[in-house]
Design a protein around this motif. Structure first.
Motif, PDB file in Angstrom:
ATOM      1  N   GLN A 119      40.955  23.062  59.739  1.00 28.48           N
ATOM      2  CA  GLN A 119      41.101  24.165  58.808  1.00 28.48           C
ATOM      3  C   GLN A 119      41.720  24.232  58.112  1.00 28.48           C
ATOM      4  O   GLN A 119      41.744  24.029  56.702  1.00 28.48           O
ATOM      5  CB  GLN A 119      40.321  25.616  59.046  1.00 28.48           C
ATOM      6  N   SER A 120      43.054  24.419  58.777  1.00 25.76           N
ATOM      7  CA  SER A 120      44.183  23.993  57.372  1.00 25.76           C
ATOM      8  C   SER A 120      44.149  22.531  56.684  1.00 25.76           C
ATOM      9  O   SER A 120      44.197  22.962  55.833  1.00 25.76           O
ATOM     10  CB  SER A 120      45.679  24.337  58.282  1.00 25.76           C
ATOM     11  N   GLU A 121      43.490  21.601  57.549  1.00 23.97           N
ATOM     12  CA  GLU A 121      43.674  20.044  56.373  1.00 23.97           C
ATOM     13  C   GLU A 121      42.843  20.476  55.604  1.00 23.97           C
ATOM     14  O   GLU A 121      42.886  20.347  54.433  1.00 23.97           O
ATOM     15  CB  GLU A 121      43.809  19.085  57.681  1.00 23.97           C
ATOM     16  N   GLU A 122      41.686  21.386  55.487  1.00 21.09           N
ATOM     17  CA  GLU A 122      40.506  21.243  54.565  1.00 21.09           C
ATOM     18  C   GLU A 122      41.063  21.767  53.411  1.00 21.09           C
ATOM     19  O   GLU A 122      40.938  21.832  52.323  1.00 21.09           O
ATOM     20  CB  GLU A 122      39.733  21.902  55.472  1.00 21.09           C
ATOM     21  N   ASN A 123      42.149  23.282  53.890  1.00 24.98           N
ATOM     22  CA  ASN A 123      41.877  24.190  52.413  1.00 24.98           C
ATOM     23  C   ASN A 123      43.273  23.229  51.907  1.00 24.98           C
ATOM     24  O   ASN A 123      43.566  24.271  50.849  1.00 24.98           O
ATOM     25  CB  ASN A 123      42.549  25.389  53.721  1.00 24.98           C
ATOM     26  N   ASN A 124      43.894  22.549  52.219  1.00 25.01           N
ATOM     27  CA  ASN A 124      45.809  21.817  51.715  1.00 25.01           C
ATOM     28  C   ASN A 124      44.209  20.439  50.313  1.00 25.01           C
ATOM     29  O   ASN A 124      44.089  19.963  50.414  1.00 25.01           O
ATOM     30  CB  ASN A 124      46.471  21.562  52.473  1.00 25.01           C
TER      31      ASN A 124
END
Length: 102
Positions: free
Chosen positions: A97-102
């Motif tokens: 999820q954090s990778e998708e948000n970046n």
């Protein structure tokens, strides 16, 4: 010195001892020679016993099986408690999820 300081001599001595213990050095008091198996093992950046198993597994035409055994021997434990599995899944989801948000 067998301590393994910055010179690397300790690592060489330890490697030669491991090879000798695994019967990859010829027993010649006057002239120490590394066998062909020993030379092959030095090319792998892995533990001596794993390198020996992989090389001999390849020679014996059973490399896939030996690779599976080496993989099993290289982990501490294959048993996970249910809460550990849930924690690992939650961490992986957060990471994605954090990778998708970046």
């Amino acid at each position: 010195s067998s301590g393994g300081g910055s010179s690397g001599g300790g690592y060489t001595n330890k490697t030669l001892l491991l090879l000798r213990d695994n019967q990859c050095l010829m027993a010649d008091e006057d002239k120490l020679q590394i066998t062909d198996l020993g030379r092959s093992m030095l090319e792998y950046p892995i533990a001596v016993r794993v390198a020996k198993m992989l090389i001999l597994g390849s020679q014996g035409n059973c490399l896939p099986f030996v690779m599976a055994i080496c993989a099993l021997l290289s982990v501490e434990s294959l048993q996970f408690m249910p809460d550990e599995i849930e924690k690992m899944v939650a961490e992986k989801l957060q990471q994605e999820q954090s990778e998708e948000n970046n």
